[in-house]
Design a protein around this motif. Structure first.
Motif, PDB file in Angstrom:
ATOM      1  N   ARG A 156      16.660  14.078 -10.129  1.00 11.06           N
ATOM      2  CA  ARG A 156      17.128  12.735 -10.462  1.00 11.06           C
ATOM      3  C   ARG A 156      16.807  12.369 -11.910  1.00 11.06           C
ATOM      4  NH1 ARG A 156      15.303  11.286  -5.093  1.00 11.06           N
ATOM      5  NH2 ARG A 156      13.335  10.639  -6.033  1.00 11.06           N
ATOM      6  N   ARG A 157      15.610  12.693 -12.373  1.00  9.05           N
ATOM      7  CA  ARG A 157      15.235  12.309 -13.737  1.00  9.05           C
ATOM      8  C   ARG A 157      16.005  13.118 -14.777  1.00  9.05           C
ATOM      9  NH1 ARG A 157       8.803  10.672 -13.646  1.00  9.05           N
ATOM     10  NH2 ARG A 157       8.987   9.238 -11.873  1.00  9.05           N
ATOM     11  N   PHE A 158      16.256  14.385 -14.486  1.00  7.87           N
ATOM     12  CA  PHE A 158      17.069  15.164 -15.415  1.00  7.87           C
ATOM     13  C   PHE A 158      18.509  14.657 -15.418  1.00  7.87           C
ATOM     14  CE2 PHE A 158      19.850  18.690 -16.520  1.00  7.87           C
ATOM     15  CZ  PHE A 158      19.276  19.123 -17.713  1.00  7.87           C
ATOM     16  N   GLN A 159      19.040  14.276 -14.257  1.00  4.30           N
ATOM     17  CA  GLN A 159      20.397  13.742 -14.204  1.00  4.30           C
ATOM     18  C   GLN A 159      20.502  12.411 -14.955  1.00  4.30           C
ATOM     19  OE1 GLN A 159      21.060  13.618  -9.949  1.00  4.30           O
ATOM     20  NE2 GLN A 159      22.325  15.457 -10.004  1.00  4.30           N
ATOM     21  N   ALA A 160      19.463  11.592 -14.876  1.00  5.84           N
ATOM     22  CA  ALA A 160      19.488  10.320 -15.610  1.00  5.84           C
ATOM     23  C   ALA A 160      19.596  10.559 -17.110  1.00  5.84           C
ATOM     24  CB  ALA A 160      18.231   9.514 -15.285  1.00  5.84           C
ATOM     25  N   SER A 173      15.686   3.147 -24.863  1.00 10.51           N
ATOM     26  CA  SER A 173      15.559   1.709 -24.650  1.00 10.51           C
ATOM     27  C   SER A 173      16.818   1.117 -24.034  1.00 10.51           C
ATOM     28  CB  SER A 173      15.236   1.002 -25.974  1.00 10.51           C
ATOM     29  OG  SER A 173      16.257   1.260 -26.931  1.00 10.51           O
ATOM     30  N   GLY A 174      17.943   1.837 -24.121  1.00 15.64           N
ATOM     31  CA  GLY A 174      19.178   1.350 -23.521  1.00 15.64           C
ATOM     32  C   GLY A 174      19.106   1.265 -22.005  1.00 15.64           C
ATOM     33  N   PHE A 175      18.202   2.025 -21.385  1.00 18.27           N
ATOM     34  CA  PHE A 175      18.043   1.924 -19.939  1.00 18.27           C
ATOM     35  C   PHE A 175      17.480   0.568 -19.526  1.00 18.27           C
ATOM     36  CE2 PHE A 175      18.152   6.545 -20.404  1.00 18.27           C
ATOM     37  CZ  PHE A 175      18.943   6.908 -19.332  1.00 18.27           C
ATOM     38  N   ASP A 176      16.821  -0.116 -20.455  1.00 17.69           N
ATOM     39  CA  ASP A 176      16.246  -1.431 -20.158  1.00 17.69           C
ATOM     40  C   ASP A 176      17.160  -2.578 -20.564  1.00 17.69           C
ATOM     41  OD1 ASP A 176      13.988   0.009 -19.387  1.00 17.69           O
ATOM     42  OD2 ASP A 176      13.084  -0.134 -21.373  1.00 17.69           O
ATOM     43  N   THR A 177      18.062  -2.338 -21.510  1.00 16.47           N
ATOM     44  CA  THR A 177      18.889  -3.421 -22.045  1.00 16.47           C
ATOM     45  C   THR A 177      20.344  -3.338 -21.620  1.00 16.47           C
ATOM     46  OG1 THR A 177      19.274  -2.136 -24.073  1.00 16.47           O
ATOM     47  CG2 THR A 177      17.398  -3.652 -24.061  1.00 16.47           C
ATOM     48  N   TYR A 190      15.999   3.918 -13.373  1.00 13.80           N
ATOM     49  CA  TYR A 190      14.827   4.305 -14.161  1.00 13.80           C
ATOM     50  C   TYR A 190      14.714   3.399 -15.373  1.00 13.80           C
ATOM     51  CZ  TYR A 190      14.267   8.620 -11.486  1.00 13.80           C
ATOM     52  OH  TYR A 190      14.056   9.533 -10.479  1.00 13.80           O
ATOM     53  N   HIS A 191      13.467   3.176 -15.810  1.00 16.82           N
ATOM     54  CA  HIS A 191      13.188   2.466 -17.046  1.00 16.82           C
ATOM     55  C   HIS A 191      12.941   3.476 -18.161  1.00 16.82           C
ATOM     56  CE1 HIS A 191      13.053  -1.481 -15.181  1.00 16.82           C
ATOM     57  NE2 HIS A 191      12.312  -0.965 -14.214  1.00 16.82           N
ATOM     58  N   SER A 192      13.000   2.987 -19.378  1.00 20.16           N
ATOM     59  CA  SER A 192      12.816   3.868 -20.528  1.00 20.16           C
ATOM     60  C   SER A 192      11.412   4.458 -20.567  1.00 20.16           C
ATOM     61  CB  SER A 192      13.088   3.090 -21.817  1.00 20.16           C
ATOM     62  OG  SER A 192      12.203   1.977 -21.930  1.00 20.16           O
ATOM     63  N   ALA A 193      10.401   3.705 -20.108  1.00 11.35           N
ATOM     64  CA  ALA A 193       9.028   4.220 -20.128  1.00 11.35           C
ATOM     65  C   ALA A 193       8.887   5.437 -19.216  1.00 11.35           C
ATOM     66  CB  ALA A 193       8.058   3.122 -19.709  1.00 11.35           C
ATOM     67  N   LEU A 199      10.145  13.040 -20.670  1.00 15.16           N
ATOM     68  CA  LEU A 199      10.490  13.890 -21.812  1.00 15.16           C
ATOM     69  C   LEU A 199       9.245  14.424 -22.507  1.00 15.16           C
ATOM     70  CD1 LEU A 199      13.500  12.029 -23.481  1.00 15.16           C
ATOM     71  CD2 LEU A 199      13.514  14.299 -22.439  1.00 15.16           C
ATOM     72  N   GLY A 200       8.238  13.567 -22.669  1.00  9.33           N
ATOM     73  CA  GLY A 200       7.001  14.028 -23.309  1.00  9.33           C
ATOM     74  C   GLY A 200       6.312  15.118 -22.518  1.00  9.33           C
ATOM     75  N   GLN A 201       6.317  14.994 -21.219  1.00  2.00           N
ATOM     76  CA  GLN A 201       5.682  16.012 -20.390  1.00  2.00           C
ATOM     77  C   GLN A 201       6.501  17.290 -20.331  1.00  2.00           C
ATOM     78  OE1 GLN A 201       4.927  14.084 -16.656  1.00  2.00           O
ATOM     79  NE2 GLN A 201       3.326  12.751 -17.497  1.00  2.00           N
TER      80      GLN A 201
END
Length: 260
Positions: A156-160, A173-177, A190-193, A199-201
């Motif tokens: 799911r997270r990769f598809q997002a 940030s577009g996921f929040d706005t 999902y939120h941007s955070a 992505l960082g992990q």
């Protein structure tokens, strides 16, 4: 057969008595009544258009039609005509049915369904799971969230992230706005955070080494890149090729085309 007779009697009783007027004859009244029986919530302006389609001249105004509808008890409620929930349009013959979807980004949903049929994301998730197991073996003391993700969460997270450009999202940030249909597309929003942490992990995991071979095309043909560029033209002569900015100064420039 008795049922048919009863229905006919009921229709005759409910039908009003038509009387010829100066502008509104019996035939016109009967036609208007039959059209209202088919669609009681039809606006009067659309009703007049339907009468005109039958090549019958009806020299009355909307106010006159509304008065007759009120007399028959067929007047429509005020406001725009509403659409019944779950009501499907039925076409007769070669009529065209216009369907208004109650879902945003229908094309992206169809594309996602096609990707699921092709099992596109299964190799990606498999490589991510293998990278997680390799990292656990090499760094047994490390512990972060990605190491405990199950297969549906990774998918799911990769598809997002994969569908973000198709949804008009250029930054995380577009996921929040921006309003997006991730809940209907991948199963949850999902939120941007959350995606930024993911992505960082992935970078910490070194997932690029295993994802690039999977995401790249098997057969790569010849690629041509064409781009436009504005080149500064240092001259005292005026040029009207366009304007560019360099070091805070607006100056004339010439257009160039680069091809690689």
């Amino acid at each position: 057969m008795p049922l048919t007779l009863k229905q006919g009697n009921r229709t005759e009783v409910s039908r009003p008595s038509f009387c010829a007027g100066r502008k509104f004859g019996e035939v016109e009244q009967a036609l208007l009544w039959s059209l209202l029986q088919e669609e009681p919530e039809c606006p009067s302006r659309v009703l007049l258009d339907k009468v005109a389609e039958r090549q019958i001249a009806l020299a009355v105004s909307l106010r006159h039609v509304n008065r007759w509808r009120a007399t028959w008890g067929m007047n429509r409620r005020k406001g725009r005509p509403g659409h019944a929930q779950g009501r499907l349009a039925v076409a007769c013959g070669a009529e065209v049915v216009r369907v208004v979807p109650h879902m945003a980004f229908v094309g992206v949903h169809l594309f996602a369904h096609w990707l699921d049929q092709q099992h596109t994301f299964e190799p990606v998730v498999a490589q991510l799971q293998q990278a997680v197991e390799t990292y656990k073996h090499r760094h047994p003391d490390d512990d972060f969230v990605l190491l405990h993700h199950r297969e549906p969460t990774l998918r799911r997270r990769f598809q997002a992230l994969f569908f973000a450009p198709l949804l008009g999202i250029e930054r995380l940030s577009g996921f929040d706005t921006h309003e997006h249909p991730l809940e209907t597309l991948v199963g949850r929003g999902y939120h941007s955070a959350t995606l930024g942490q993911f992505l960082g992990q992935l970078e910490r995991l070194g997932a690029a080494e295993v994802l690039i071979p999977v995401l790249s095309a098997d057969q790569v043909g010849q690629m041509i890149y064409v781009d436009g560029h504005m080149m500064a033209y240092w001259s005292r002569l005026p040029m009207h090729k366009g304007k560019i900015t360099m070091l805070g100064r607006i100056m004339a420039g010439s257009q160039a085309v680069m091809e690689a």
